[in-house]
Design an enzyme around this catalytic site. Sequence first.
Site, PDB file in Angstrom:
ATOM      1  N   ARG A 250      77.632  48.118  50.921  1.00 34.19           N
ATOM      2  CA  ARG A 250      76.615  47.453  50.935  1.00 34.19           C
ATOM      3  C   ARG A 250      75.898  47.885  52.592  1.00 34.19           C
ATOM      4  NH1 ARG A 250      75.836  46.825  46.416  1.00 34.19           N
ATOM      5  NH2 ARG A 250      75.374  44.720  45.430  1.00 34.19           N
ATOM      6  N   GLU A 279      67.321  47.694  52.626  1.00 32.17           N
ATOM      7  CA  GLU A 279      66.762  48.570  51.340  1.00 32.17           C
ATOM      8  C   GLU A 279      65.359  47.690  50.916  1.00 32.17           C
ATOM      9  OE1 GLU A 279      69.612  48.791  48.402  1.00 32.17           O
ATOM     10  OE2 GLU A 279      71.270  49.604  49.789  1.00 32.17           O
ATOM     11  N   HIS A 297      70.847  54.055  46.219  1.00 32.48           N
ATOM     12  CA  HIS A 297      71.378  52.888  45.788  1.00 32.48           C
ATOM     13  C   HIS A 297      71.639  52.923  44.153  1.00 32.48           C
ATOM     14  CE1 HIS A 297      72.708  48.473  46.441  1.00 32.48           C
ATOM     15  NE2 HIS A 297      73.588  48.875  45.274  1.00 32.48           N
TER      16      HIS A 297
HETATM   17  O1  LIG Z   1      75.389  48.032  44.046  1.00 32.28           O
HETATM   18  C1  LIG Z   1      75.452  47.921  43.085  1.00 32.28           C
HETATM   19  C2  LIG Z   1      76.186  46.754  42.535  1.00 32.28           C
HETATM   20  O2  LIG Z   1      76.607  45.849  43.344  1.00 32.28           O
HETATM   21  O3  LIG Z   1      76.614  46.634  41.354  1.00 32.28           O
END
Ligand SMILES: O=CC(=O)O
Length: 342
Positions: A250, A279, A297
């Site tokens: 993240r 984001e 992402h």
């Molecule tokens: O980032 C993507 C997820 O957490 O599935």
Amino acid sequence: MAEQEQNCLPQVLVLGTPPPGFSILRSQYSHKFHFLSFFKPSELSLHQFLASHHRCDPSSILAILCGAQDPVAGEVLRLLPSLGVVVTTSAGTNHIDLAECRRRGILVAGAGGAYSEDVADVAVGLLIDVFRKISAANRCFLMKSRMQFTPGDLLLGSKVGGKRVGIIGLGSIGLKTAKRLEAFGCIITYHSRNRKPSIPYPFYPNILDLALASDALVLCCALNEQTKHIVNKEVMVALGKEGIIVNVGRGGLIDEEEMVKCLVGGEIGGAGLDVYENEPLVPQELFDLDNVVLYPHSAAFTSESIVGVVEVVVQNLEAFFSNKSLVTPPTDRGMCSAFSSS
Ligand SMILES: O=CC(=O)O
């Protein structure tokens, strides 16, 4: 399906942005669940939506389905007095108010390992790309100038084999990343909340020591209070001018403002990023740097992983509505198992 039949199905409130795989879920599983979609943008608040929906007494909603993009905050949970489960299509659960869920005994289920291989593939891809300057070369030779090139000219990358890679978070994504990189001849070490007795790689309890001993840091851990900005300026300086960072966890795991300064100032060697602190915003400076590779992402998503996550979602909803154990229950701290807790 006739409205009367639909009324007998378990209701699942689907929140925010349609989660990955939702079109498959709706087309293939609407005979099992009544999906009540409250998607953005909406002129109504959730409260108004629930009030205006002709059969929707908020206390009839026992399950929420969401993706990673939309917060399931305390105020949402408070509107649903009988809520029993939040199922997210993501591996991470940092968008959910886990403390409130714990307090109320609301279960949380995530994607489990449905995406682990795909995320690990992208972690490795980003690492190789940064070290070997693949995107930089693409940009330089093909897109910008379309000039003729001399093999080996200009963009001399750095060998992947032999690189010391420190993995932060050794859950299923971290472990799969480690195994893949081992096959490339990398030397793997790791940091996580606890040493994992069954894992042969050297463990570093201190992240600064890990950075000092690494050519690359790969972030594969969950974001929570303990891991926010786990990679800060000090860690980046310890990683050094040739060191690179790969982040598939993240954005908030890295102090992004400091990372941008370190990249611009040459204090670290490069970065391969799938995730960002705010984001969907990406710091502008990053677009101009040849030693940075950006991915939107999307590491988790392949046509195969989306089919996989739909299965996991359905299994979790079926388990919940038949009073069975969830198939991807959270760990002790409320997090799902694909990301390690650090
Ligand atoms: O980032 C993507 C997820 O957490 O599935």
